[in-house]
Scaffold this motif. Structure first.
Motif, PDB file in Angstrom:
ATOM      1  N   ARG A 122       0.817  -1.159   0.017  1.00  0.00           N
ATOM      2  CA  ARG A 122       0.093   0.061  -0.083  1.00  0.00           C
ATOM      3  C   ARG A 122       0.721   1.087  -0.031  1.00  0.00           C
ATOM      4  O   ARG A 122       2.063   1.187   0.586  1.00  0.00           O
ATOM      5  N   VAL A 130      -5.110  -1.712   6.214  1.00  0.00           N
ATOM      6  CA  VAL A 130      -5.116  -3.032   5.818  1.00  0.00           C
ATOM      7  C   VAL A 130      -6.596  -3.438   6.417  1.00  0.00           C
ATOM      8  O   VAL A 130      -6.632  -3.011   7.640  1.00  0.00           O
ATOM      9  N   PHE A 134      -9.143  -7.219   2.093  1.00  0.00           N
ATOM     10  CA  PHE A 134      -7.763  -6.964   1.337  1.00  0.00           C
ATOM     11  C   PHE A 134      -6.872  -8.292   1.641  1.00  0.00           C
ATOM     12  O   PHE A 134      -6.493  -8.740   0.611  1.00  0.00           O
ATOM     13  N   ASN A 137      -8.046 -11.278  -0.298  1.00  0.00           N
ATOM     14  CA  ASN A 137      -7.948 -11.254  -1.860  1.00  0.00           C
ATOM     15  C   ASN A 137      -6.344 -11.431  -1.900  1.00  0.00           C
ATOM     16  O   ASN A 137      -6.004 -12.289  -3.212  1.00  0.00           O
ATOM     17  N   ARG A 138      -5.599 -11.155  -1.294  1.00  0.00           N
ATOM     18  CA  ARG A 138      -4.257 -11.222  -1.527  1.00  0.00           C
ATOM     19  C   ARG A 138      -3.729 -12.735  -1.091  1.00  0.00           C
ATOM     20  O   ARG A 138      -2.861 -13.367  -1.831  1.00  0.00           O
TER      21      ARG A 138
END
Length: 183
Positions: A122, A130, A134, A137-138
Motif C-alpha cells: 500500500r 489494511v 484485502f 484477496n491477497r
C-alpha cells in the motif's frame, strides 16, 4: 518467563531487525489468540516471541531450525508445551500439533508475513489501512507473499477458526503494535 524477559532473551539471540519484528508480531498475534480462546496470554505471547530464537544460527540448516531453539528454551526452563510448540512450528520435523498452543503457533508464523506484505504494497505502508477483505484477496494470489505458506495458514481450521476470523484476530493484534513494527 514473562514477555519482558522473553523479549530480552530474543534480543540477545536475534540480531536481524526484521526477524525481531517478525517475532514481536507473532508474539502479539499469539497473545490475541490466547485471549480469544481463554488461554494463558503470557505463555502464548512468550511462545510467539521466542519461536525463531535459533533462526539466525540455523538458517543454513533448516532441518535443525526449531530443534536448537527448543533446546535453548529447555535450558531457560520454559514449560514443556511452549518448547513443543516451538519444535512443531517447523513442519520439516513432521511432528503432530497436539494442542491449541502448537496449532496456533504453526498457523500464525506465516500469517504475520502475509499481513506485513499487505501493508507494504500500500502507498501508506501502514497496517491501519489494511483490512480483512484485502488480506483475503491477497491470500488468493499465489504470487503474492510467496513465503507465506497458504496451507500452513489454513491450518487455523484446526483451531476451529475460519480464515476470515483468523485474519481479523491477527490483523487487529498487529495493528495494536504497529508503531513497534514500524508499520
Amino acid at each position: 518467563m514473562d514477555q519482558e524477559a522473553a523479549r530480552k532473551l530474543m534480543a540477545r539471540h536475534v540480531k536481524n531487525k526484521n526477524l525481531r519484528k517478525h517475532c514481536l508480531a507473532v508474539g502479539a498475534v499469539m497473545a490475541a489468540l490466547a485471549r480469544h480462546f481463554g488461554e494463558d496470554e503470557e505463555k502464548w505471547a512468550v511462545a510467539g516471541l521466542l519461536h525463531d530464537i535459533d533462526y539466525e544460527e540455523t538458517k543454513e540448516e533448516p532441518d535443525r531450525h526449531s530443534l536448537v531453539g527448543a533446546e535453548m528454551l529447555a535450558r531457560e526452563g520454559l514449560p514443556e508445551d511452549v518448547i513443543y510448540a516451538v519444535k512443531v512450528h517447523n513442519e520439516r520435523h513432521g511432528l503432530p500439533r497436539q494442542d491449541r498452543l502448537s496449532k496456533a503457533l504453526y498457523a500464525t508464523d506465516p500469517l504475520t508475513g502475509l499481513i506485513v506484505a499487505a501493508a507494504l504494497i500500500r502507498p501508506e505502508k501502514k497496517l491501519a489501512i489494511v483490512d480483512v477483505p484485502f488480506l483475503l484477496n491477497r491470500y488468493q494470489e499465489k504470487s503474492f507473499a510467496r513465503g507465506a505458506n497458504r496451507e500452513t495458514m489454513a491450518a487455523c481450521s484446526e483451531l476451529g477458526l475460519t480464515l476470515e476470523d483468523f485474519f481479523h484476530i491477527g490483523l487487529e493484534a498487529m495493528q495494536g503494535i504497529a508503531a513497534e513494527l514500524g508499520l
